[in-house]
Design a protein around this motif. Structure first.
Motif, PDB file in Angstrom:
ATOM      1  N   ARG A 277       0.840  -1.191   0.000  1.00  0.00           N
ATOM      2  CA  ARG A 277       0.000   0.000   0.000  1.00  0.00           C
ATOM      3  C   ARG A 277       0.876   1.242   0.000  1.00  0.00           C
ATOM      4  NH1 ARG A 277      -3.933   0.702   5.057  1.00  0.00           N
ATOM      5  NH2 ARG A 277      -1.890   0.656   6.056  1.00  0.00           N
ATOM      6  N   ASP A 278       0.469   2.261  -0.780  1.00  0.00           N
ATOM      7  CA  ASP A 278       1.201   3.529  -0.797  1.00  0.00           C
ATOM      8  C   ASP A 278       0.247   4.631  -1.250  1.00  0.00           C
ATOM      9  OD1 ASP A 278       3.235   5.318  -0.487  1.00  0.00           O
ATOM     10  OD2 ASP A 278       4.543   4.428  -2.014  1.00  0.00           O
ATOM     11  N   ARG A 279       0.613   5.861  -0.919  1.00  0.00           N
ATOM     12  CA  ARG A 279      -0.181   7.018  -1.354  1.00  0.00           C
ATOM     13  C   ARG A 279       0.609   7.788  -2.405  1.00  0.00           C
ATOM     14  NH1 ARG A 279      -4.534   9.779  -0.718  1.00  0.00           N
ATOM     15  NH2 ARG A 279      -5.321   8.289   0.821  1.00  0.00           N
ATOM     16  N   PHE A 280      -0.031   8.047  -3.538  1.00  0.00           N
ATOM     17  CA  PHE A 280       0.548   8.782  -4.647  1.00  0.00           C
ATOM     18  C   PHE A 280      -0.254  10.071  -4.849  1.00  0.00           C
ATOM     19  CE2 PHE A 280       1.054   4.223  -5.277  1.00  0.00           C
ATOM     20  CZ  PHE A 280       2.404   4.095  -5.584  1.00  0.00           C
ATOM     21  N   ASP A 281       0.204  10.918  -5.751  1.00  0.00           N
ATOM     22  CA  ASP A 281      -0.567  12.117  -6.099  1.00  0.00           C
ATOM     23  C   ASP A 281      -1.942  11.713  -6.633  1.00  0.00           C
ATOM     24  OD1 ASP A 281       1.550  13.692  -5.364  1.00  0.00           O
ATOM     25  OD2 ASP A 281       2.316  13.937  -7.412  1.00  0.00           O
ATOM     26  N   GLU A 282      -2.002  10.550  -7.248  1.00  0.00           N
ATOM     27  CA  GLU A 282      -3.256  10.078  -7.833  1.00  0.00           C
ATOM     28  C   GLU A 282      -4.200   9.454  -6.799  1.00  0.00           C
ATOM     29  OE1 GLU A 282      -0.047  10.228 -10.811  1.00  0.00           O
ATOM     30  OE2 GLU A 282      -0.237   9.296  -8.828  1.00  0.00           O
ATOM     31  N   GLY A 283      -3.709   9.286  -5.570  1.00  0.00           N
ATOM     32  CA  GLY A 283      -4.515   8.702  -4.513  1.00  0.00           C
ATOM     33  C   GLY A 283      -3.843   7.487  -3.902  1.00  0.00           C
ATOM     34  N   GLU A 284      -4.496   6.868  -2.907  1.00  0.00           N
ATOM     35  CA  GLU A 284      -3.956   5.683  -2.264  1.00  0.00           C
ATOM     36  C   GLU A 284      -4.294   4.437  -3.085  1.00  0.00           C
ATOM     37  OE1 GLU A 284      -3.829   4.587   2.232  1.00  0.00           O
ATOM     38  OE2 GLU A 284      -5.614   3.596   1.408  1.00  0.00           O
ATOM     39  N   VAL A 285      -3.281   3.559  -3.229  1.00  0.00           N
ATOM     40  CA  VAL A 285      -3.478   2.278  -3.896  1.00  0.00           C
ATOM     41  C   VAL A 285      -3.091   1.182  -2.905  1.00  0.00           C
ATOM     42  CG1 VAL A 285      -2.917   0.828  -5.877  1.00  0.00           C
ATOM     43  CG2 VAL A 285      -2.932   3.323  -6.127  1.00  0.00           C
ATOM     44  N   ASP A 297      -1.950 -15.899  -7.508  1.00  0.00           N
ATOM     45  CA  ASP A 297      -3.147 -16.735  -7.613  1.00  0.00           C
ATOM     46  C   ASP A 297      -4.420 -15.881  -7.471  1.00  0.00           C
ATOM     47  OD1 ASP A 297      -4.459 -19.377  -7.675  1.00  0.00           O
ATOM     48  OD2 ASP A 297      -5.035 -18.860  -5.618  1.00  0.00           O
ATOM     49  N   ARG A 298      -4.399 -14.957  -6.513  1.00  0.00           N
ATOM     50  CA  ARG A 298      -5.527 -14.042  -6.324  1.00  0.00           C
ATOM     51  C   ARG A 298      -4.983 -12.645  -6.078  1.00  0.00           C
ATOM     52  NH1 ARG A 298      -6.709 -18.487  -3.390  1.00  0.00           N
ATOM     53  NH2 ARG A 298      -6.081 -17.550  -1.425  1.00  0.00           N
ATOM     54  N   ILE A 299      -5.703 -11.630  -6.552  1.00  0.00           N
ATOM     55  CA  ILE A 299      -5.287 -10.243  -6.359  1.00  0.00           C
ATOM     56  C   ILE A 299      -6.521  -9.345  -6.335  1.00  0.00           C
ATOM     57  CG2 ILE A 299      -4.870  -9.996  -8.859  1.00  0.00           C
ATOM     58  CD1 ILE A 299      -2.727  -7.874  -8.122  1.00  0.00           C
ATOM     59  N   ARG A 300      -6.518  -8.408  -5.396  1.00  0.00           N
ATOM     60  CA  ARG A 300      -7.546  -7.381  -5.332  1.00  0.00           C
ATOM     61  C   ARG A 300      -6.856  -6.031  -5.141  1.00  0.00           C
ATOM     62  NH1 ARG A 300     -12.844  -8.407  -4.253  1.00  0.00           N
ATOM     63  NH2 ARG A 300     -13.009  -6.235  -4.916  1.00  0.00           N
ATOM     64  N   ILE A 301      -7.371  -5.016  -5.816  1.00  0.00           N
ATOM     65  CA  ILE A 301      -6.802  -3.666  -5.752  1.00  0.00           C
ATOM     66  C   ILE A 301      -7.865  -2.730  -5.170  1.00  0.00           C
ATOM     67  CG2 ILE A 301      -5.769  -1.779  -7.052  1.00  0.00           C
ATOM     68  CD1 ILE A 301      -5.061  -3.869  -9.239  1.00  0.00           C
ATOM     69  N   TYR A 302      -7.505  -2.043  -4.085  1.00  0.00           N
ATOM     70  CA  TYR A 302      -8.392  -1.092  -3.427  1.00  0.00           C
ATOM     71  C   TYR A 302      -7.755   0.295  -3.442  1.00  0.00           C
ATOM     72  CZ  TYR A 302     -10.281  -5.465  -1.479  1.00  0.00           C
ATOM     73  OH  TYR A 302     -10.797  -6.730  -1.326  1.00  0.00           O
ATOM     74  N   GLY A 303      -8.509   1.313  -3.095  1.00  0.00           N
ATOM     75  CA  GLY A 303      -7.939   2.649  -2.953  1.00  0.00           C
ATOM     76  C   GLY A 303      -8.946   3.744  -3.237  1.00  0.00           C
ATOM     77  N   ASP A 304      -8.485   4.996  -3.047  1.00  0.00           N
ATOM     78  CA  ASP A 304      -9.351   6.151  -3.305  1.00  0.00           C
ATOM     79  C   ASP A 304      -8.971   6.877  -4.593  1.00  0.00           C
ATOM     80  OD1 ASP A 304      -7.005   7.367  -2.566  1.00  0.00           O
ATOM     81  OD2 ASP A 304      -7.810   8.396  -0.808  1.00  0.00           O
ATOM     82  N   ASN A 347       2.526   2.957 -15.119  1.00  0.00           N
ATOM     83  CA  ASN A 347       2.898   1.549 -15.002  1.00  0.00           C
ATOM     84  C   ASN A 347       4.117   1.366 -14.107  1.00  0.00           C
ATOM     85  OD1 ASN A 347       0.899   1.254 -17.019  1.00  0.00           O
ATOM     86  ND2 ASN A 347       2.001  -0.485 -17.934  1.00  0.00           N
ATOM     87  N   GLU A 348       5.090   2.274 -14.214  1.00  0.00           N
ATOM     88  CA  GLU A 348       6.307   2.166 -13.407  1.00  0.00           C
ATOM     89  C   GLU A 348       5.984   2.274 -11.929  1.00  0.00           C
ATOM     90  OE1 GLU A 348       9.853   1.758 -13.835  1.00  0.00           O
ATOM     91  OE2 GLU A 348       8.929   0.730 -15.539  1.00  0.00           O
ATOM     92  N   ASP A 349       5.154   3.247 -11.543  1.00  0.00           N
ATOM     93  CA  ASP A 349       4.794   3.408 -10.130  1.00  0.00           C
ATOM     94  C   ASP A 349       4.017   2.197  -9.630  1.00  0.00           C
ATOM     95  OD1 ASP A 349       6.071   5.815  -9.820  1.00  0.00           O
ATOM     96  OD2 ASP A 349       4.275   7.033 -10.166  1.00  0.00           O
ATOM     97  N   PHE A 350       3.142   1.672 -10.472  1.00  0.00           N
ATOM     98  CA  PHE A 350       2.364   0.506 -10.061  1.00  0.00           C
ATOM     99  C   PHE A 350       3.263  -0.721  -9.900  1.00  0.00           C
ATOM    100  CE2 PHE A 350      -0.653  -3.044 -11.221  1.00  0.00           C
ATOM    101  CZ  PHE A 350      -1.325  -3.022 -10.006  1.00  0.00           C
ATOM    102  N   LEU A 351       4.232  -0.876 -10.800  1.00  0.00           N
ATOM    103  CA  LEU A 351       5.163  -1.999 -10.695  1.00  0.00           C
ATOM    104  C   LEU A 351       5.992  -1.894  -9.422  1.00  0.00           C
ATOM    105  CD1 LEU A 351       6.480  -4.531 -11.871  1.00  0.00           C
ATOM    106  CD2 LEU A 351       7.996  -3.048 -13.191  1.00  0.00           C
ATOM    107  N   ASP A 352       6.454  -0.679  -9.102  1.00  0.00           N
ATOM    108  CA  ASP A 352       7.227  -0.477  -7.869  1.00  0.00           C
ATOM    109  C   ASP A 352       6.387  -0.787  -6.629  1.00  0.00           C
ATOM    110  OD1 ASP A 352       9.639   0.191  -9.030  1.00  0.00           O
ATOM    111  OD2 ASP A 352       9.194   2.323  -9.103  1.00  0.00           O
TER     112      ASP A 352
END
Length: 358
Positions: A277-285, A297-304, A347-352
């Motif tokens: 989990r991290d907070r970016f200018d685009e919001g928390e992911v 196997d399973r993945i869920r993505i939450y955030g504001d 994509n780079e920020d999401f990969l990190d």
């Protein structure tokens, strides 16, 4: 000190009747100075499964900087990924259980191979006693403490031990930290604080010491090894088994088949859950995923974040089945743009976020 003589052990017939193991001769395996951890672990397994059981065998080896993961451990929980990638530290899973250990040129590893007997399993006193005796002759008073550690003085660890057995044979192996780079050890095993929840056996860190710090007149690892060999083989000539070319090819093949494969070193990790989990200018992911057999196997993505696709399901589906390592994740994300899904996040920020890279 007078130099001992050494000889190559005659190759016995594999059909010979093995003696009672307690009287079986001890033979030193020559690893020819190999420092590749995958090859040394393969040599150990090959010796256990292949060589004549009428003998007991002893293997000494030194590895280049590497982390050796226990059989039942989650690799990603045990290593400082950024440091390992920056310093090109090899990471390899071994056959035996126990915790992760750091190897370098200052660490001498040993392995005793013998017949399997129930009273020998977990009997680390039996297998470390000869080493403790020789260490004492060098001025190093080591004692067995806890399940499987040799310690000195006020309890500082100089050796960790583990075992593996088949139905017929077993080995008991361990480390001897002579002058290991303790700062590198601490950094390599200083795990990043990802929120990982797994049932893997996690390492217990202890204060460590180098034998060179508490010993007497031993100056380097080769000298240390020679003194151990001389102390463990009282006969004038040390019996040595040297592999021929075809045998080394078999060891190399085993290293390729098992110890150099991602599926073994990482993919064989027990299932685990991880939260990133991290907070970016685009919001928390907030990403929560389950890794099994080394793959998502399973993945869920939450955030504001303010995604324009309305759902993260297509991205989650796209990532399922991807090996949980940076190169594979990068390849999977190369043909998709996460920006509309995650409110402009690159994509780079999401990969990190998915996998902290060095």
């Amino acid at each position: 000190m007078a130099q001992r003589t050494h000889e190559t052990n005659p190759r016995p017939s594999s059909t010979a009747e093995p003696p009672a193991d307690s009287s079986a001769p001890l033979v030193l395996i020559d690893n020819e100075g190999v420092t590749d951890p995958t090859l040394n672990l393969a040599l150990e397994e090959w010796t256990l499964r292949t060589l004549d059981p009428q003998y007991r065998y002893l293997l000494f080896y030194v590895n280049e900087p590497s982390i050796i993961i226990g059989r039942n451990q989650n690799t990603l929980e045990e290593i400082n990924r950024a440091y390992v990638e920056e310093r090109n530290v090899e990471v390899v899973r071994r056959m035996s259980g126990g915790g992760a250990v750091y190897h370098d040129a200052g660490n001498l590893n040993f392995s005793f191979m013998t017949d399997y007997k129930p009273d020998r399993l977990h009997n680390f006193d039996r297998f470390t006693r000869p080493l403790r005796r020789v260490l004492a002759s060098m001025g190093v008073e080591a004692r067995l403490e806890g399940r499987n550690d040799l310690v000195v003085g006020d309890g500082r660890k100089v050796s960790g031990n583990a075992q593996f057995s088949t139905s017929r044979r077993m080995f008991s192996h361990g480390t001897l930290m002579f002058n290991t780079d303790r700062k590198a050890l601490a950094r390599a095993l200083n795990v990043t604080p990802d929120k990982i929840d797994s049932k893997a056996h996690q390492s217990v860190r202890k204060r460590v010491a180098n034998i060179a710090e508490v010993g007497g007149r031993v100056y380097d690892v080769p000298t240390f090894r020679r003194l151990l060999v001389d102390g463990l083989f009282p006969q004038e000539e040390t019996p040595i088994y040297r592999l021929d070319g075809s045998e080394w090819k078999a060891v190399e093949a085993l290293a390729e088949k098992r110890y150099r494969r991602w599926e073994w070193t990482v993919g064989a990790s027990p299932p685990f859950d991880i939260r990133r989990r991290d907070r970016f200018d685009e919001g928390e992911v907030d990403v929560r995923l389950t890794v099994e057999d080394g793959k998502i196997d399973r993945i869920r993505i939450y955030g504001d974040f303010l995604g324009t696709w309305g759902t993260t399901a297509p991205l989650e589906h796209h990532l399922r089945g991807t090996p949980y390592e940076p190169e594979a994740l990068q390849e999977t994300l190369a043909n998709v743009d996460v920006s509309p899904v995650l409110g402009g996040l690159s994509n780079e920020d999401f990969l990190d976020l998915l996998y902290e890279r060095g």
